[in-house]
Design a protein around this motif. Structure first.
Motif, PDB file in Angstrom:
ATOM      1  N   GLU A  99     -12.393   3.360   1.863  1.00  0.00           N
ATOM      2  CA  GLU A  99     -11.747   4.573   2.357  1.00  0.00           C
ATOM      3  C   GLU A  99     -10.253   4.330   2.554  1.00  0.00           C
ATOM      4  OE1 GLU A  99     -12.334   7.917   5.915  1.00  0.00           O
ATOM      5  OE2 GLU A  99     -13.470   6.036   5.936  1.00  0.00           O
ATOM      6  N   VAL A 100      -9.469   5.349   2.221  1.00  0.00           N
ATOM      7  CA  VAL A 100      -8.016   5.312   2.400  1.00  0.00           C
ATOM      8  C   VAL A 100      -7.614   6.443   3.324  1.00  0.00           C
ATOM      9  CG1 VAL A 100      -5.765   5.558   1.273  1.00  0.00           C
ATOM     10  CG2 VAL A 100      -7.582   4.255   0.152  1.00  0.00           C
ATOM     11  N   LEU A 101      -6.886   6.120   4.382  1.00  0.00           N
ATOM     12  CA  LEU A 101      -6.406   7.107   5.336  1.00  0.00           C
ATOM     13  C   LEU A 101      -4.882   7.148   5.296  1.00  0.00           C
ATOM     14  CD1 LEU A 101      -8.698   6.242   8.393  1.00  0.00           C
ATOM     15  CD2 LEU A 101      -9.097   7.928   6.577  1.00  0.00           C
ATOM     16  N   THR A 102      -4.324   8.359   5.345  1.00  0.00           N
ATOM     17  CA  THR A 102      -2.865   8.532   5.318  1.00  0.00           C
ATOM     18  C   THR A 102      -2.411   9.524   6.381  1.00  0.00           C
ATOM     19  OG1 THR A 102      -3.144  10.183   3.573  1.00  0.00           O
ATOM     20  CG2 THR A 102      -2.605   7.930   2.876  1.00  0.00           C
ATOM     21  N   ASN A 103      -3.043   9.447   7.525  1.00  0.00           N
ATOM     22  CA  ASN A 103      -2.649  10.307   8.653  1.00  0.00           C
ATOM     23  C   ASN A 103      -2.642  11.786   8.287  1.00  0.00           C
ATOM     24  OD1 ASN A 103      -2.371   8.122  10.370  1.00  0.00           O
ATOM     25  ND2 ASN A 103      -0.188   7.860   9.905  1.00  0.00           N
ATOM     26  N   GLY A 104      -3.687  12.202   7.577  1.00  0.00           N
ATOM     27  CA  GLY A 104      -3.889  13.616   7.298  1.00  0.00           C
ATOM     28  C   GLY A 104      -3.130  14.160   6.107  1.00  0.00           C
ATOM     29  N   ARG A 105      -2.398  13.343   5.345  1.00  0.00           N
ATOM     30  CA  ARG A 105      -1.655  13.857   4.197  1.00  0.00           C
ATOM     31  C   ARG A 105      -2.451  13.580   2.926  1.00  0.00           C
ATOM     32  NH1 ARG A 105       3.445  11.047   6.591  1.00  0.00           N
ATOM     33  NH2 ARG A 105       3.005  11.854   8.647  1.00  0.00           N
ATOM     34  N   ASP A 106      -3.101  14.648   2.442  1.00  0.00           N
ATOM     35  CA  ASP A 106      -4.073  14.498   1.368  1.00  0.00           C
ATOM     36  C   ASP A 106      -3.441  14.022   0.060  1.00  0.00           C
ATOM     37  OD1 ASP A 106      -6.060  15.280   3.071  1.00  0.00           O
ATOM     38  OD2 ASP A 106      -6.027  17.389   2.459  1.00  0.00           O
ATOM     39  N   ARG A 107      -2.258  14.549  -0.265  1.00  0.00           N
ATOM     40  CA  ARG A 107      -1.636  14.159  -1.524  1.00  0.00           C
ATOM     41  C   ARG A 107      -1.285  12.676  -1.509  1.00  0.00           C
ATOM     42  NH1 ARG A 107       3.383  17.200  -4.623  1.00  0.00           N
ATOM     43  NH2 ARG A 107       3.393  15.837  -6.458  1.00  0.00           N
ATOM     44  N   ALA A 108      -0.765  12.188  -0.402  1.00  0.00           N
ATOM     45  CA  ALA A 108      -0.445  10.770  -0.285  1.00  0.00           C
ATOM     46  C   ALA A 108      -1.714   9.930  -0.367  1.00  0.00           C
ATOM     47  CB  ALA A 108       0.297  10.494   1.013  1.00  0.00           C
ATOM     48  N   ARG A 109      -2.793  10.417   0.249  1.00  0.00           N
ATOM     49  CA  ARG A 109      -4.054   9.675   0.201  1.00  0.00           C
ATOM     50  C   ARG A 109      -4.546   9.551  -1.229  1.00  0.00           C
ATOM     51  NH1 ARG A 109      -9.090  10.429  -0.557  1.00  0.00           N
ATOM     52  NH2 ARG A 109      -8.780  12.671  -0.841  1.00  0.00           N
ATOM     53  N   SER A 110      -4.430  10.638  -2.014  1.00  0.00           N
ATOM     54  CA  SER A 110      -4.876  10.606  -3.400  1.00  0.00           C
ATOM     55  C   SER A 110      -4.056   9.621  -4.224  1.00  0.00           C
ATOM     56  CB  SER A 110      -4.772  12.013  -4.002  1.00  0.00           C
ATOM     57  OG  SER A 110      -5.121  11.994  -5.372  1.00  0.00           O
ATOM     58  N   VAL A 111      -2.726   9.601  -3.994  1.00  0.00           N
ATOM     59  CA  VAL A 111      -1.856   8.680  -4.730  1.00  0.00           C
ATOM     60  C   VAL A 111      -2.199   7.239  -4.393  1.00  0.00           C
ATOM     61  CG1 VAL A 111       0.514   7.858  -4.944  1.00  0.00           C
ATOM     62  CG2 VAL A 111       0.035  10.308  -5.020  1.00  0.00           C
ATOM     63  N   ALA A 112      -2.381   6.945  -3.114  1.00  0.00           N
ATOM     64  CA  ALA A 112      -2.693   5.577  -2.700  1.00  0.00           C
ATOM     65  C   ALA A 112      -4.046   5.139  -3.239  1.00  0.00           C
ATOM     66  CB  ALA A 112      -2.660   5.477  -1.185  1.00  0.00           C
ATOM     67  N   ARG A 113      -5.029   6.051  -3.174  1.00  0.00           N
ATOM     68  CA  ARG A 113      -6.373   5.679  -3.648  1.00  0.00           C
ATOM     69  C   ARG A 113      -6.373   5.425  -5.145  1.00  0.00           C
ATOM     70  NH1 ARG A 113      -9.760   3.345  -5.026  1.00  0.00           N
ATOM     71  NH2 ARG A 113     -12.014   3.477  -4.713  1.00  0.00           N
ATOM     72  N   ASN A 114      -5.652   6.239  -5.910  1.00  0.00           N
ATOM     73  CA  ASN A 114      -5.600   6.043  -7.360  1.00  0.00           C
ATOM     74  C   ASN A 114      -4.868   4.759  -7.735  1.00  0.00           C
ATOM     75  OD1 ASN A 114      -6.975   8.430  -7.823  1.00  0.00           O
ATOM     76  ND2 ASN A 114      -5.097   9.654  -8.014  1.00  0.00           N
ATOM     77  N   GLY A 115      -4.000   4.277  -6.856  1.00  0.00           N
ATOM     78  CA  GLY A 115      -3.292   3.040  -7.137  1.00  0.00           C
ATOM     79  C   GLY A 115      -4.093   1.794  -6.845  1.00  0.00           C
ATOM     80  N   ILE A 116      -5.238   1.951  -6.190  1.00  0.00           N
ATOM     81  CA  ILE A 116      -6.082   0.813  -5.819  1.00  0.00           C
ATOM     82  C   ILE A 116      -7.181   0.632  -6.854  1.00  0.00           C
ATOM     83  CG2 ILE A 116      -7.711  -0.052  -4.096  1.00  0.00           C
ATOM     84  CD1 ILE A 116      -6.026   1.333  -1.965  1.00  0.00           C
TER      85      ILE A 116
END
Length: 576
Positions: A99-116
């Motif tokens: 799981e990736v959490l970005t303090n409620g910012r969905d677009r940032a979460r998607s970018v971070a998850r796709n980079g992993i």
């Protein structure tokens, strides 16, 4: 005391031998791969002299857990002289959720998850977890969140089903777009600095692009250091434009240099140079150099403008005048030229130039006034670790110059031509190989030829000559060139030069050199290898902070009547 030292030494030898004899025995699936990795750990500890069996067992256990074997067991068997480690890895734990959490910012979460790259079903390896958090953070910083940081990482393992869960928590910061570029000084034109930016206003901010902008600025000759900083964000929600603030520390605007040379074959000389940086606010550089010497004296003025018309492209304008007095001819020459160079890669640069010269040359038999128009096509491959004092790498260069000569063209046999056209090609290769911390082998090969015109149609200063300090040390200047029936030097249409040096640096300041030079200029269009003559020598180096002081002594191996037994050369910088 001697006995105690001997006993201590024998004990150390025994412990090392025992450590080196340690072996590991692995049971279970994939035992071969695990066994090889554990045996490597044992070998590394043996090299360091470690001998504590229990400490070694703990090291093996920590490694197994870092690889996801959380139920592994290591038993030490010390029944023999060298202990054996019985290893049961057990089942390798695998991720059941990520799981990736970005303090409620969905677009940032998607970018971070796709980079992993890590995913469910992968082994719970510590190295992979650390790489995953780095990849997620990099993805954010390259995609519009330059201030992103990792807040927390939690890995939980469940022994009941050999599974693991991981939660990465990132604080992405403000979603950012590029705004205006501002410069904190008026030393440089704002339009010039903006043109160097590898981004446009409105694009998503990338930390890597900001670093690239910084590197481009620091590559300018007029800037010693630069900092590129985004303005503070106004808010955290939604994309926002942030200005790019550029600060730069200028290099010294005025630079003066001086040098000297002395040799038994070419006499002495002094040189001076003046550099004026950032002439018009676009990193333009004015270089003025003056050389006063026994053989060659002259004045050269050069103006260079980087990033001319396009990024990386450089324009250089040049004007020169000079006098040369040699055994072959006396020359007065002036000329102007322009050259455009462009890098194609980090190591390769190509160039195109045009030149026009007016020359008056005199020999024992005739005077010539000629006008030469030429085009220069060049390419350089430079992979050296340093342009000033290389120790490794290579340099390859080639220059092809079609030329048209008009005016007088009388020669040693009294023939004349109204116009001469020819093609001159010169190539050079240099290589540097470090054999040890104090020994470097350096080699040089230079070859060239002129096609399209007979020898008699070429003005003497445009022919090839060999011999002397910049060619083959040990021989007189220009002496390794064709001569006429009267024995006068006339030059040739081809040249071949080689040098091999062993450079030994004894200390920070002192060093020495052994070298072999060979060279010949020939009448034909292609180099005459059979006519090459060689010399050997040795040199002393005193390393100043900016360049070595060079003292070389050389003697010919193929002397003829008139060749001196020894030649001495003194100057600044290496021979090549």
């Amino acid at each position: 005391m001697i006995v105690l030292r001997a006993l201590a030494l024998m004990a150390c030898i025994a412990l090392t031998a025992e450590a080196r004899g340690q072996t590991v025995s692995v049971t279970g699936e994939d035992s071969a791969g695990v066994s090889n990795a554990l045996q490597s750990l044992l070998d590394e500890r043996a090299k360091s002299g470690a001998s504590d069996a229990q400490a070694t067992a703990n090291t093996l256990l920590r490694y197994l857990r870092s690889e996801g074997y959380y139920t592994a067991r290591v038993i030490v068997d010390q029944s023999d002289e060298a202990p054996t480690f019985q290893v049961t890895p057990g089942e390798q734990f695998r991720f059941s959720s990520l799981e990736v959490l970005t303090n409620g910012r969905d677009r940032a979460r998607s970018v971070a998850r796709n980079g992993i790259a890590l995913d469910e079903g992968d082994a719970v390896r510590a190295a992979d977890v650390l790489a995953a958090e780095t990849d997620g953070l990099r993805a954010l910083r390259l995609s519009g969140w330059p201030d992103a940081r990792l807040e927390n990482r939690v890995v939980t393992v469940d022994h009941a089903d050999a599974s693991g869960d991981v939660v990465f928590t990132f604080e992405p910061g403000a979603e950012s777009l590029y705004g205006d570029i501002s410069l904190d000084t008026d030393r440089w034109r704002a339009s010039f600095v903006r043109r160097l930016a590898p981004f446009t206003s409105g694009e998503r901010v990338s930390a890597a692009t900001l670093r690239s902008f910084e590197s481009r600025l620091e590559a300018l000759e007029s800037i010693s250091s630069a900092a590129v900083i985004l303005s503070a964000p106004a808010e955290l929600d939604g994309p926002q434009r942030r200005d790019v603030n550029v600060s730069a520390t200028p290099s010294p605007r005025h630079v003066a240099e001086a040098g000297f040379s002395l040799s038994t074959s070419e006499g002495g000389g002094v040189s001076g140079a003046y550099k004026r940086r950032n002439l018009f606010g676009g990193d333009e550089t004015l270089d003025v150099s003056l050389n006063l010497a026994t053989v060659l004296s002259g004045l050269t003025v050069e103006l260079s403008a980087p990033h001319w018309r396009r990024l990386g492209q450089k324009l250089t304008l040049e004007a020169h005048t000079g006098r040369e007095e040699t055994d072959a001819y006396d020359l007065l020459e002036s000329g102007v030229g322009a050259r455009v160079s462009r890098p194609l890669s980090e190591t390769m640069t190509v160039s195109l130039g045009a030149n026009f010269t007016v020359a008056h040359s005199e020999t024992d038999t005739f005077d010539l006034d000629v006008y030469t128009s030429s085009i220069s096509l060049g390419a350089v491959w430079d992979d050296r670790d340093s342009a000033i004092a290389p120790t490794e790498g290579y340099l390859l260069s080639v220059d092809v110059s079609p030329a048209v000569v008009t005016g007088d063209a009388a020669t040693q046999d009294s023939r004349t031509v109204g116009e001469t056209q020819y093609l001159k090609t010169v190539g050079e290769a240099r290589t540097y190989q470090r054999l040890s911390s104090s020994l470097i082998i350096a080699g040089r090969l230079r070859a060239g030829g002129i096609v399209g015109a007979p020898l008699y149609a070429l003005p003497p200063e445009q022919r090839f000559f060999a011999g002397g300090g910049g060619s083959a040390r040990g021989y007189d200047y220009q002496s390794l060139a064709p001569r006429n029936e009267a024995g006068a030097l006339i030059g040739g249409r081809s040249i071949i030069e080689t040098s091999l040096e062993a450079r030994w640096r004894r200390s920070r300041r002192w060093g020495g050199v052994l070298f072999v030079d060979s060279a010949a200029a020939g009448r034909d269009e292609t180099p005459d290898f059979g006519a090459m003559r060689s010399a050997v020598g040795f040199g002393l180096r005193y390393y100043l902070d900016f360049a070595p002081l060079r003292i070389d002594v050389a003697t010919p191996l193929d002397p003829i009547a008139g060749d001196p037994e020894l030649q001495l050369y003194i100057g600044l910088g290496e021979a090549f």
